[in-house]
Design an enzyme around this catalytic site. Structure first.
Site, PDB file in Angstrom:
ATOM      1  N   LYS A   1       0.829  -1.214   0.000  1.00 17.84           N
ATOM      2  CA  LYS A   1       0.000   0.000   0.000  1.00 17.84           C
ATOM      3  C   LYS A   1       0.864   1.266   0.000  1.00 17.84           C
ATOM      4  O   LYS A   1       0.612   2.194  -0.748  1.00 17.84           O
ATOM      5  CB  LYS A   1      -0.920   0.042   1.234  1.00 17.84           C
ATOM      6  CG  LYS A   1      -1.862  -1.125   1.365  1.00 17.84           C
ATOM      7  CD  LYS A   1      -2.827  -0.930   2.530  1.00 17.84           C
ATOM      8  CE  LYS A   1      -2.159  -0.851   3.895  1.00 17.84           C
ATOM      9  NZ  LYS A   1      -1.428  -2.071   4.301  1.00 17.84           N
TER      10      LYS A   1
ATOM     11  N   ARG B   1      -9.293   1.535   8.851  1.00 16.02           N
ATOM     12  CA  ARG B   1      -8.836   0.191   9.206  1.00 16.02           C
ATOM     13  C   ARG B   1      -9.949  -0.644   9.815  1.00 16.02           C
ATOM     14  O   ARG B   1      -9.729  -1.812  10.129  1.00 16.02           O
ATOM     15  CB  ARG B   1      -7.698   0.308  10.216  1.00 16.02           C
ATOM     16  CG  ARG B   1      -6.319   0.036   9.619  1.00 16.02           C
ATOM     17  CD  ARG B   1      -5.306   0.202  10.703  1.00 16.02           C
ATOM     18  NE  ARG B   1      -4.062  -0.461  10.449  1.00 16.02           N
ATOM     19  CZ  ARG B   1      -3.035   0.077   9.807  1.00 16.02           C
ATOM     20  NH1 ARG B   1      -3.121   1.265   9.283  1.00 16.02           N
ATOM     21  NH2 ARG B   1      -1.920  -0.617   9.675  1.00 16.02           N
TER      22      ARG B   1
ATOM     23  N   ARG C   1      12.045  -5.182   5.054  1.00 14.96           N
ATOM     24  CA  ARG C   1      11.667  -3.828   4.626  1.00 14.96           C
ATOM     25  C   ARG C   1      12.547  -2.761   5.288  1.00 14.96           C
ATOM     26  O   ARG C   1      12.811  -2.822   6.483  1.00 14.96           O
ATOM     27  CB  ARG C   1      10.201  -3.605   5.011  1.00 14.96           C
ATOM     28  CG  ARG C   1       9.707  -2.208   4.771  1.00 14.96           C
ATOM     29  CD  ARG C   1       8.240  -2.201   4.593  1.00 14.96           C
ATOM     30  NE  ARG C   1       7.528  -2.108   5.864  1.00 14.96           N
ATOM     31  CZ  ARG C   1       6.212  -1.901   5.929  1.00 14.96           C
ATOM     32  NH1 ARG C   1       5.506  -1.798   4.831  1.00 14.96           N
ATOM     33  NH2 ARG C   1       5.617  -1.845   7.105  1.00 14.96           N
TER      34      ARG C   1
ATOM     35  N   ARG D   1      11.529  -0.642  10.758  1.00 12.52           N
ATOM     36  CA  ARG D   1      10.491  -0.312  11.725  1.00 12.52           C
ATOM     37  C   ARG D   1      10.449  -1.347  12.844  1.00 12.52           C
ATOM     38  O   ARG D   1      10.531  -2.538  12.583  1.00 12.52           O
ATOM     39  CB  ARG D   1       9.116  -0.275  11.024  1.00 12.52           C
ATOM     40  CG  ARG D   1       8.889   0.990  10.248  1.00 12.52           C
ATOM     41  CD  ARG D   1       7.658   0.938   9.397  1.00 12.52           C
ATOM     42  NE  ARG D   1       6.462   0.410  10.036  1.00 12.52           N
ATOM     43  CZ  ARG D   1       5.264   0.362   9.450  1.00 12.52           C
ATOM     44  NH1 ARG D   1       5.122   0.831   8.210  1.00 12.52           N
ATOM     45  NH2 ARG D   1       4.229  -0.138  10.067  1.00 12.52           N
TER      46      ARG D   1
ATOM     47  N   ARG E   1      -0.105  -7.998  13.806  1.00  7.37           N
ATOM     48  CA  ARG E   1      -0.659  -7.022  12.851  1.00  7.37           C
ATOM     49  C   ARG E   1      -1.485  -7.724  11.777  1.00  7.37           C
ATOM     50  O   ARG E   1      -2.538  -7.234  11.380  1.00  7.37           O
ATOM     51  CB  ARG E   1       0.470  -6.203  12.213  1.00  7.37           C
ATOM     52  CG  ARG E   1       1.058  -5.178  13.171  1.00  7.37           C
ATOM     53  CD  ARG E   1       2.380  -4.629  12.674  1.00  7.37           C
ATOM     54  NE  ARG E   1       2.247  -3.863  11.458  1.00  7.37           N
ATOM     55  CZ  ARG E   1       3.245  -3.659  10.599  1.00  7.37           C
ATOM     56  NH1 ARG E   1       4.433  -4.161  10.824  1.00  7.37           N
ATOM     57  NH2 ARG E   1       3.036  -2.949   9.508  1.00  7.37           N
TER      58      ARG E   1
HETATM   59  P1  AMP Z   1       1.017   1.290   9.054  1.00  7.69           P
HETATM   60  O1  AMP Z   1       2.168   2.198   8.794  1.00  7.69           O
HETATM   61  O2  AMP Z   1      -0.190   1.617   8.237  1.00  7.69           O
HETATM   62  O3  AMP Z   1       1.413  -0.167   8.970  1.00  7.69           O
HETATM   63  O4  AMP Z   1       0.572   1.543  10.575  1.00  7.69           O
HETATM   64  C1  AMP Z   1       1.459   1.277  11.651  1.00  7.69           C
HETATM   65  C2  AMP Z   1       0.678   1.226  12.942  1.00  7.69           C
HETATM   66  O5  AMP Z   1       0.073   2.497  13.201  1.00  7.69           O
HETATM   67  C3  AMP Z   1      -0.477   0.233  12.980  1.00  7.69           C
HETATM   68  O6  AMP Z   1      -0.061  -1.084  13.282  1.00  7.69           O
HETATM   69  C4  AMP Z   1      -1.360   0.841  14.090  1.00  7.69           C
HETATM   70  O7  AMP Z   1      -0.791   0.574  15.356  1.00  7.69           O
HETATM   71  C5  AMP Z   1      -1.202   2.335  13.827  1.00  7.69           C
HETATM   72  N1  AMP Z   1      -2.237   2.836  12.898  1.00  7.69           N
HETATM   73  C6  AMP Z   1      -2.050   3.279  11.624  1.00  7.69           C
HETATM   74  N2  AMP Z   1      -3.233   3.621  11.068  1.00  7.69           N
HETATM   75  C7  AMP Z   1      -4.181   3.394  11.991  1.00  7.69           C
HETATM   76  C8  AMP Z   1      -5.604   3.512  12.007  1.00  7.69           C
HETATM   77  N3  AMP Z   1      -6.280   3.930  10.931  1.00  7.69           N
HETATM   78  N4  AMP Z   1      -6.267   3.195  13.147  1.00  7.69           N
HETATM   79  C9  AMP Z   1      -5.606   2.750  14.227  1.00  7.69           C
HETATM   80  N5  AMP Z   1      -4.272   2.569  14.275  1.00  7.69           N
HETATM   81  C10 AMP Z   1      -3.549   2.895  13.183  1.00  7.69           C
END
Ligand code: AMP
Length: 223
Positions: A15, A90, A129, A162, A173
């Site tokens: 994404k 989400r 990554r 990360r 996740r």
């Molecule tokens: P990502 O970079 O999209 O993989 O997001 C990393 C982390 O940020 C996720 O595992 C959640 O802990 C938090 N996070 C990101 N977007 C959201 C969302 N829309 N709602 C809740 N937590 C989020």
């Protein structure tokens, strides 16, 4: 016209990578809630401290926090024509909230690109990554190597791994994605907005699929 495109899919599906492509091609800002949280964590803000308690375990940050942050982000001038949304919504509740929020700007979700890949691929991608510190550009130690190890090709900033890409957190996740986020597939299917993209191919091939879907979507909306 306002255009909002949502990228949906499990962690590691691509994404973020495809959002960066869309950002350039469509001249719309890439809004990643995960990137905004990470920026806050890096800067030691109260929001960052709060969010980190959830993110470090791979859990979702509470909706009220995430939504308030997103609302503020949408008010910045670069969102005047819309945005590419990555990592939000989400859950179906967040999707309902997004609808209300976009309505208040006179917009709506126009298209949802659902990028799929099997769990083994996701794990392999997340484990290798490397993410750019400045703008979240994404590389992989085998599949998408930077020209210079540890340095972002695009903005020259440092690449890092990360914390939540560690194996134990990744599994949580993916489970959270399956339990809480995957219901959005049906949610957006029912609204006629979802288009599935096969995320297994190379970055270039996935981008080609994405661009041809956008082309079809824009020709059908114009006629
Ligand atoms: P990502 O970079 O999209 O993989 O997001 C990393 C982390 O940020 C996720 O595992 C959640 O802990 C938090 N996070 C990101 N977007 C959201 C969302 N829309 N709602 C809740 N937590 C989020």
């Amino acid at each position: 016209m306002l255009t909002y495109i949502v990228l949906l899919g499990p962690p590691g599906a691509g994404k973020g990578t495809q959002s960066k492509v869309l950002e350039t091609k469509l001249e719309l800002p890439h809004i990643s809630t995960g990137d905004i949280f990470r920026e806050n964590i890096k800067n030691g803000t109260p929001l960052g401290t709060l969010a980190n308690a959830y993110i470090s375990k791979g859990n979702l940050v509470p909706d009220d926090v995430t939504l308030a942050m997103l609302r503020e982000r949408f008010l910045l001038p670069d969102c005047k024509n819309g945005a590419v949304l990555d990592g939000f919504p989400r859950t179906p509740t967040q999707a309902d909230e997004l609808e209300v929020l976009l309505h208040s700007f006179g917009g709506q979700v126009n298209l949802v690109l659902f990028i799929t890949a099997p769990v083994e691929t996701l794990i392999e991608r997340l484990a290798g990554r490397w993410t750019c510190k400045a703008q979240g550009h994404i590389f992989h130690e085998d599949f998408n190597q930077p020209r210079l190890k540890g340095v972002c090709d695009i903005d020259g900033s440092e690449l890092y791994q990360r914390d939540d890409d560690k194996a134990e957190t990744v599994l949580n996740r993916i489970e959270i994605y399956q339990n809480q986020t995957a219901p959005l597939i049906q949610y957006y299917q029912e609204r006629g907005l979802l288009i599935e993209i096969n995320g297994i191919a190379s970055i270039e091939d996935v981008s080609t699929q994405v661009m041809s879907v956008l082309h079809m979507a824009s020709s059908s909306s114009h006629g």
